[in-house]
Design a protein around this motif. Structure first.
Motif, mmCIF file in Angstrom:
data_model
loop_
_atom_site.group_PDB
_atom_site.id
_atom_site.type_symbol
_atom_site.label_atom_id
_atom_site.label_comp_id
_atom_site.label_asym_id
_atom_site.label_seq_id
_atom_site.Cartn_x
_atom_site.Cartn_y
_atom_site.Cartn_z
ATOM 1 N N TRP A 194 0.819 -1.198 0.000
ATOM 2 C CA TRP A 194 0.000 0.000 0.000
ATOM 3 C C TRP A 194 0.859 1.256 0.000
ATOM 4 O O TRP A 194 1.831 1.355 0.734
ATOM 5 N N THR B 21 -5.670 -0.647 -5.491
ATOM 6 C CA THR B 21 -6.152 -1.933 -4.998
ATOM 7 C C THR B 21 -6.136 -2.966 -6.109
ATOM 8 O O THR B 21 -5.692 -4.101 -5.909
ATOM 9 N N ILE C 93 -4.042 -6.395 -6.111
ATOM 10 C CA ILE C 93 -4.647 -7.714 -6.315
ATOM 11 C C ILE C 93 -3.985 -8.414 -7.497
ATOM 12 O O ILE C 93 -3.630 -9.593 -7.426
ATOM 13 N N ASN D 223 -7.461 4.953 2.584
ATOM 14 C CA ASN D 223 -6.485 4.004 3.125
ATOM 15 C C ASN D 223 -7.195 2.808 3.766
ATOM 16 O O ASN D 223 -8.033 2.991 4.649
ATOM 17 N N PRO D 224 -6.874 1.619 3.336
ATOM 18 C CA PRO D 224 -7.554 0.461 3.913
ATOM 19 C C PRO D 224 -7.183 0.213 5.372
ATOM 20 O O PRO D 224 -7.865 -0.525 6.063
ATOM 21 N N PHE D 225 -6.096 0.839 5.817
ATOM 22 C CA PHE D 225 -5.656 0.581 7.190
ATOM 23 C C PHE D 225 -6.006 1.744 8.115
ATOM 24 O O PHE D 225 -5.413 1.882 9.177
ATOM 25 N N LEU E 158 -2.206 -11.914 8.974
ATOM 26 C CA LEU E 158 -1.853 -11.827 7.559
ATOM 27 C C LEU E 158 -3.104 -11.906 6.693
ATOM 28 O O LEU E 158 -3.237 -11.197 5.704
ATOM 29 N N LEU F 142 -4.790 -8.693 6.835
ATOM 30 C CA LEU F 142 -4.003 -7.709 6.091
ATOM 31 C C LEU F 142 -4.265 -7.821 4.593
ATOM 32 O O LEU F 142 -4.521 -6.819 3.915
ATOM 33 N N VAL F 143 -4.234 -9.044 4.096
ATOM 34 C CA VAL F 143 -4.465 -9.239 2.669
ATOM 35 C C VAL F 143 -5.889 -8.845 2.307
ATOM 36 O O VAL F 143 -6.135 -8.215 1.281
ATOM 37 N N LEU G 59 -6.113 -5.242 1.946
ATOM 38 C CA LEU G 59 -5.494 -4.758 0.711
ATOM 39 C C LEU G 59 -6.387 -5.020 -0.485
ATOM 40 O O LEU G 59 -6.483 -4.201 -1.395
ATOM 41 N N THR G 60 -7.046 -6.166 -0.484
ATOM 42 C CA THR G 60 -7.804 -6.527 -1.672
ATOM 43 C C THR G 60 -9.211 -5.956 -1.655
ATOM 44 O O THR G 60 -9.948 -6.118 -2.615
ATOM 45 N N GLY G 61 -9.584 -5.300 -0.594
ATOM 46 C CA GLY G 61 -10.877 -4.663 -0.565
ATOM 47 C C GLY G 61 -11.984 -5.602 -0.155
ATOM 48 O O GLY G 61 -11.791 -6.814 -0.032
ATOM 49 N N ASP H 79 -15.520 -10.344 -5.256
ATOM 50 C CA ASP H 79 -14.836 -10.708 -6.502
ATOM 51 C C ASP H 79 -13.366 -10.316 -6.460
ATOM 52 O O ASP H 79 -12.563 -10.856 -7.210
ATOM 53 N N THR H 80 -13.046 -9.358 -5.590
ATOM 54 C CA THR H 80 -11.626 -9.003 -5.520
ATOM 55 C C THR H 80 -10.875 -9.817 -4.478
ATOM 56 O O THR H 80 -9.661 -9.906 -4.522
ATOM 57 N N GLN H 81 -11.615 -10.408 -3.556
ATOM 58 C CA GLN H 81 -10.928 -11.146 -2.501
ATOM 59 C C GLN H 81 -10.287 -12.415 -3.042
ATOM 60 O O GLN H 81 -10.768 -13.012 -4.004
ATOM 61 N N LEU H 82 -9.246 -12.783 -2.376
ATOM 62 C CA LEU H 82 -8.578 -14.014 -2.790
ATOM 63 C C LEU H 82 -9.378 -15.210 -2.307
ATOM 64 O O LEU H 82 -10.048 -15.157 -1.272
#
Lengths: 998, 223
Positions: free
Chosen positions: A171, A185, A189, B98-100, B160, B163-164, B167-169, B173-176
């Protein structure tokens, strides 16, 4: 003070950093990648400022102030035929007229060797500055690169943390714009997915043939477009020359055709490449690299085709010069100035040709032939025109201007208008403009940076011929800065492909360096190869431009310097110097290589060390574990010896009553004597002075015997507290010197053994009591009870109890007092060999059996507090429960301190208290179990804590601390008997000593 | 290695705990400044004090002060003890994307009730850690704390994963996928977990981060 001053300076400098706030703002919206472009732009701006100052201060200003004024010399006068059109817009636009005859270009500068009253050597300065521009650029680039590579620790390339970086450093905290965040983002990804995919088994592409053919097609397309762009440039040059020859008046378009076409190509071709790259379906990163490489090749191709065309022109010019300048033309210029009106057509043709490129097309040949046969009056104009340096400078400046215009145009058109269009028409359009076709303009960092580099390349190429070019570039960069930053903030979205800042910095710089080198080549080639124009410029009349240096040296320096220089430049010196240089380079390179090698070695060593460390920690844990197993084994031994022990136990009443001799303890004792003797010697010095060694020991032994004697009856009759006190004081006599003497802990345990066999059982008991007091602190309660049981103890029961005690014993104590001590002290406890082991066990049993009398339950708190304090350091989470357990433990202990002292009394009373104590024993056992499990976990935690090496000192402090605690708690607990307190002190001191030894 | 961090941290601690005698003096003088009705409520002493204790310049601090009072949305005499709620801080344009952001608030907040509210000194502390001149140690330390979602001092698998996911929102559909996530975490641990305890601790984290070429340049927040 200094810090404050530094702060102040820092505050002030921040104010003066240009565009700092602007860049920060961009950074906060678009991340460091976009900002890196602007930082690079600013850096370029800085370089150009310095170049401008150099040229301005040393070339332009002296010429303006002290040089011959405008119109005084033919080379500074606009030819009469052009005066009328000199102020026309299109003349000015093509940098002719007044601009051509100004300080902006090479031709204006006079060739007087010294100007002004101070005798400023302008030609020399001109040459030097021209070279210094390159030198400075090189040095500043290299320095910046070196600094960058030092910062980025490029050497650690094999330490690759791809995934960690992709997650931990993914980030960009500067991003504040939601759109930027979205694309970021998406990029994160993508990169994570890619990395995962790469990590997984490399899948085969679904149709390799198609992809390969597509890529081949793409590359062919790219090559075609490259070739096409070069062809277009040549075609344009060709056309312009044709036009020039056939038409009298050229339109504005025709004059600037070439520059416009070149700029158009530099603008459009990257987009074409990008489209083509989509065919290839490469990894995005590779795509970006290919794209950059192609764009760079394109830019270089453009610049080079341009410069080659220019040099060709120059070549033809100097050819005509050569043919003409033999006397006649020079005379003619002076003689026939009025004849120029006769031949208006030819010079015009000539002039128009100037504004275009004359490449190696054959149409120039008839023209040159024509030139040769031209009238004399042609010569004056041609020679004034034929200032090829000015011509090159003009072309470069023109190109730079057109490039600037196109940049502005593209920003307005492609970014701004498109942005407006997308934003305001997206509501009433049939598809989503924002996400489908036109979208918002992306800010393509890489291409923009390349464009900057290309721009700078033009400056470097032309700076020698047009001293004002850096100044112009400064203005251009300022404009670009504002325009770009505005465009980025208003109508751009960041590039999908993340182009990281610091990593790319050196990439930018490397490309810049490459560009600088390639741009320097033509200039240097021109300087070295071509003759300077004879009628204009600071070097007119010389054969080569660099002759100015040697000329200055010859004429203006003292003779000796000249001779020295001639020696130095002679092959005799130059060749060896060159060789030396080569050797030096080779040497440095080999040093660098060896350093690299060493670096690698060190890294490997580091890795090995790390794994060794890990192994060591592991081994330690294993050793601890094994040690416990050893203890278990020992307990097996013990159980083997159990019969013996039980016999001993059974014989303990006998011992108490009389003397029983054990052979094995004796042998052990005699062997240990040698060690303990040393201790005694050493101790003797510090001991109570009036007692020599033997008397002292005997005195102590006497004491002991006495007390033992007292004790035994006491044990039988019911010992009083007075007995205890006396005995404890005796034990203190033996202990004190030991405490003073900072010796290895094992000696302390050995020493009592030395006494005991020689003095007989009571002493043995006593001695071992001391020994156990220090080392076997945990399981006193059992032996205590065991002693009480000893009269009628079932061996089986004993066996069950005892092993557990032993298991606990060593690791615990060692752990409590020492950090690594477990393994180290233990062998000494084991003495040597198997038999000693057995003996030791026996001693252990012995020592255990009399322990109740030693009041060793007093040590119990020590252990706990030490353990507590240490645990609290290591285990934060567990220690709470630990403390709770320990309080549970120590609570009964306190209770037992009373009973312990009075147990002897009970013991004397016979079997009745024994039953009682059996009950108590059961209680203890359960407690101990809990305790044991805890301590095991402790030992594991100790093993797992990695910084064991360092902890020893901490441990020491901790122990002292715990001592205080212990003393405090114990003093309130046990203030009844002073002797006990003193023992506690001793024990505490002993603990300290042990710890310090460790 | 850590001494620099600790030093600066202890300095920051002094800022963070206004109970310190030094700061009380300062805050008093701050009141005087307020009574004087000057444009900036930060007194000179305070300003220089803050400047000493952070990596920020005077301009930065004044700017931060302005922004902070805007966040407070009212003029307060006692700005040192007033806290801005986490939500308001998270709405700042610099943190909005910011995602965090919530983690950042929680990490830098010194509120006793652990609600992530930020006082002015917390705010300065945060800006200092995210400033240009903060060292890699400090930055990586705070990064570690931000990533340590359960505040247990190590980054374990759950951390972790969170955290991921950050990051991926949020969208599915964006998640792992589960498999991807496991693969990723396994790879991360393989790379960074030197002592093989299944978690990433601070020193391992800093080791990895210090090798990263662009962590320092991206771990920045500029007002």
């Amino acid at each position: 003070m200094w810090k404050k001053f530094g702060r102040l300076v820092y505050n002030i400098t921040v104010l003066f950093i240009p565009w700092e706030m602007r860049i920060k703002k961009i950074e906060s919206h678009f991340g460091s990648g976009v900002a890196s472009y602007f930082i690079f732009l600013r850096w370029m701006f800085g370089i150009n400022i310095v170049l401008t100052i150099m040229t301005g201060a040393f070339v332009i200003l002296p010429e303006l102030l002290a040089g011959a004024p405008f119109g005084s010399v033919p080379s500074k006068t606009i030819p009469a035929g052009y005066v009328a059109s000199a102020q026309d817009l299109d003349t000015i636009w093509s940098l002719g007229g007044y601009l051509q005859y100004s300080v902006m270009f090479y031709g204006y500068y006079g060739n007087d060797r010294k100007i002004g009253r101070a005798g400023y050597r302008l030609p020399l300065a001109y040459f030097m500055v021209g070279m210094a521009v390159f030198a400075y650029s090189f040095i500043i680039l290299l320095r910046k690169m070196a600094k960058n590579s030092r910062l980025s620790m490029a050497s650690t390339s094999d330490e690759n943390y791809t995934f960690c970086w992709k997650v931990f450093c993914a980030w960009d905290y500067l991003i504040g714009n939601p759109e930027a965040a979205e694309s970021k983002t998406a990029a994160v990804i993508n990169s994570i997915r890619e990395a995962i995919l790469e990590e997984q088994v490399k899948k085969k592409d679904r149709s390799l043939a198609m992809i390969i053919s597509l890529r081949i097609l793409a590359n062919i397309l790219v090559l075609l477009s490259l070739a096409g762009s070069i062809y277009i440039i040549y075609f344009v040059v060709d056309r312009s020359q044709e036009l020039e020859r056939t038409k009298v008046e050229l339109t504005l378009w025709e004059k600037n055709e070439v520059s416009v076409v070149v700029s158009l190509i530099t603008m459009i071709a990257p987009s074409v490449f990008e489209l083509v790259a989509q065919l290839e379906m490469l990894h995005p990163r590779t795509t970006l690299r290919f794209q950059l490489a192609r764009v760079l090749v394109l830019y270089l191709g453009n610049l080079y085709s341009l410069i080659i065309a220019l040099l060709d022109k120059v070549n033809s010019m100097s050819m005509t010069d050569n043919s003409n300048d033999t006397g006649t033309s020079f005379l003619a210029t002076r003689a026939l100035p009025e004849e120029e009106s006769l031949s208006t057509i030819v010079p015009e043709i000539r002039l128009r040709r100037n504004s275009s490129f004359s490449s190696e097309d054959n149409k120039t040949k008839p023209l040159t032939r024509f030139n040769k046969t031209a009238l004399f009056d042609y010569n004056i104009l041609s020679q004034q025109d034929q200032c090829w340096e000015t011509y090159v400078g003009q072309e470069m400046l023109k190109l730079s201007i057109i490039d600037m215009l196109f940049t502005v145009g593209s920003i307005l058109l492609i970014d701004f208008i498109r942005g407006l269009f997308v934003r305001y028409l997206s509501d009433c359009w049939c598809w989503d403009l924002e996400s489908k076709f036109p979208e918002y303009g992306e800010f393509k960092i890489a291409e923009n940076v390349l464009h900057l580099i290309y721009n700078q390349g033009m400056i470097w190429m032309g700076a020698f011929f047009s001293p004002c070019l850096p100044a112009f570039n400064v203005l251009k960069l300022i404009g670009l800065m504002y325009l770009r930053s505005w465009a980025v903030l208003t109508c751009n979205v960041p590039h999908q492909q993340v182009f990281r800042a610091s990593r790319s910095n050196n990439f930018y710089l490397a490309m810049t360096l490459f560009m600088l080198f390639l741009c320097m080549l033509p200039t240097v080639f021109a300087i070295a190869r071509y003759r300077p124009s004879p009628t204009c410029g600071p070097f007119s009349g010389q054969d080569k431009i660099y002759d100015i240096v040697s000329e200055t040296i010859v004429s203006d320096f003292p003779v000796w310097f000249n001779t020295v220089l001639s020696y130095v430049t002679s092959p005799v010196v130059a060749l060896p110097a060159l060789l030396l240089l080569f050797m030096l380079i080779y040497y440095l390179q080999s040093i660098a290589r060896s350093l690299k090698f060493t670096n690698n070695q060190l890294r490997i060593q580091l890795q090995i060390e790390r794994t060794e460390d890990k192994k060591k920690v592991f081994q330690m844990a294993v050793a601890r574990f094994q040690h416990q197993e050893d203890d278990d084994k020992k307990t097996e031994h013990e159980s083997d010896v159990a019969s013996q022990e039980s016999s001993l136990q059974e014989s303990s009443p006998r011992r108490n009553g009389s003397v029983t001799n054990f052979d094995s303890p004796l042998s052990a004792g005699s062997r240990i004597q040698s060690i303990s003797q040393q201790v005694a010697h050493a101790v003797d010095v510090t001991r109570v002075p009036n007692l020599p060694e033997n008397p002292s020991t005997t005195a102590a032994q006497k004491h002991r015997r006495e007390h033992a004697f007292q004790r035994n009856p006491g044990g039988l009759q019911g010992a009083t507290s007075g007995h205890y006190r006396g005995k404890l004081s005796s034990s203190r006599v033996t202990k004190l010197p030991e405490d003073i003497h900072p010796d290895a802990p094992f000696r302390k345990c050995v020493r009592p053994l030395h006494y005991s066999p020689s003095e007989g059982t009571p002493q043995m008991i006593l001695g071992r009591r001391v020994h156990t007091a220090r080392y076997i602190l945990v399981n006193e309660r059992e032996p205590r009870k065991r002693l009480m049981r000893s009269a009628a103890r079932i061996p089986k029961h004993y066996k069950v109890d005892e092993p557990r005690g032993v298991v606990e014993m060593l690791p615990r104590n060692m752990k409590r007092y020492t950090v690594h001590g477990a393994q180290r002290t233990n062998p000494q406890l084991h003495f040597s060999g198997e038999e000693e082991d057995e003996e030791e066990l026996e001693q252990g049993t012995f020592s255990r059996s009399p322990r109740p009398h030693s009041l060793s339950d007093l040590h119990q708190p020590t252990r706990f507090y030490i353990g507590d304090s240490k645990d609290s350091r290591i285990l934060i989470g567990k220690d709470l429960t630990q403390i709770r357990y320990e309080y549970e433990d120590s609570e009964p202990l306190r209770d037992h301190a009373g009973p312990g002292s009075s147990q002897a009394q009970r013991l004397g009373k016979g079997p009745v208290p024994t039953n009682q104590s059996v009950g108590a024993h059961v209680k203890w056992k359960t407690k101990q179990k809990a305790d044991q499990s805890l301590t095991e976990s402790d030992s594991i935690s100790v093993a797992s804590s990695s910084d064991q090496q360092n902890s020893s000192t901490d441990q020491y402090i901790q122990v002292i601390h715990s001592k205080d605690k212990y003393l405090k708690s114990s003093s309130e607990k046990l203030s009844r008997t002073k002797s006990r307190v003193s023992i506690e002190l001793n024990v505490a001191e002993a603990n300290d000593l042990i710890c310090s030894n460790v | 290695m850590l001494s620099g961090l600790l030093h600066k941290d202890s300095e920051l601690q002094r800022v963070l705990f206004p109970e310190g005698p030094e700061l009380k003096v300062c805050s008093r003088s701050g009141h005087i400044g307020i009574m004087g009705g000057s444009a900036s409520h930060l007194s000179k002493e305070q300003l220089s004090e803050y400047q000493e204790l952070t990596f920020l310049t005077k301009q930065d601090i004044l700017h931060a002060y302005r922004i902070f009072t805007e966040l407070l949305s009212k003029e307060l005499d006692d700005f040192q003890n007033t806290r801005v709620s986490k939500d308001r801080i998270c709405e700042m344009p610099e943190l909005k994307a910011n995602p965090f952001r919530e983690r950042i608030c929680l990490v830098f907040s010194t509120a006793a009730e652990k609600d992530g509210s930020i006082s002015f000194e917390d705010f300065l502390d945060m800006l200092s850690a995210f400033s240009d001149s903060a060292t890699l140690e400090i930055k990586s330390h705070y990064a570690f704390r931000i990533f340590d979602f359960d505040d247990d001092g190590t980054l374990d698998k759950e951390d972790l994963k969170k955290l991921v996911n950050c990051l991926t929102g949020g969208t599915s559909d964006t998640q792992l996928s589960e498999g991807e996530m496991n693969q990723l975490i396994q790879n991360i641990l393989e790379e960074s977990d030197i002592d093989k305890d299944g978690t990433v601790n601070l020193s391992e984290f800093q080791h990895v981060i210090s090798r990263s070429p662009d962590f320092v340049s991206s771990f920045k927040i500029v007002l």
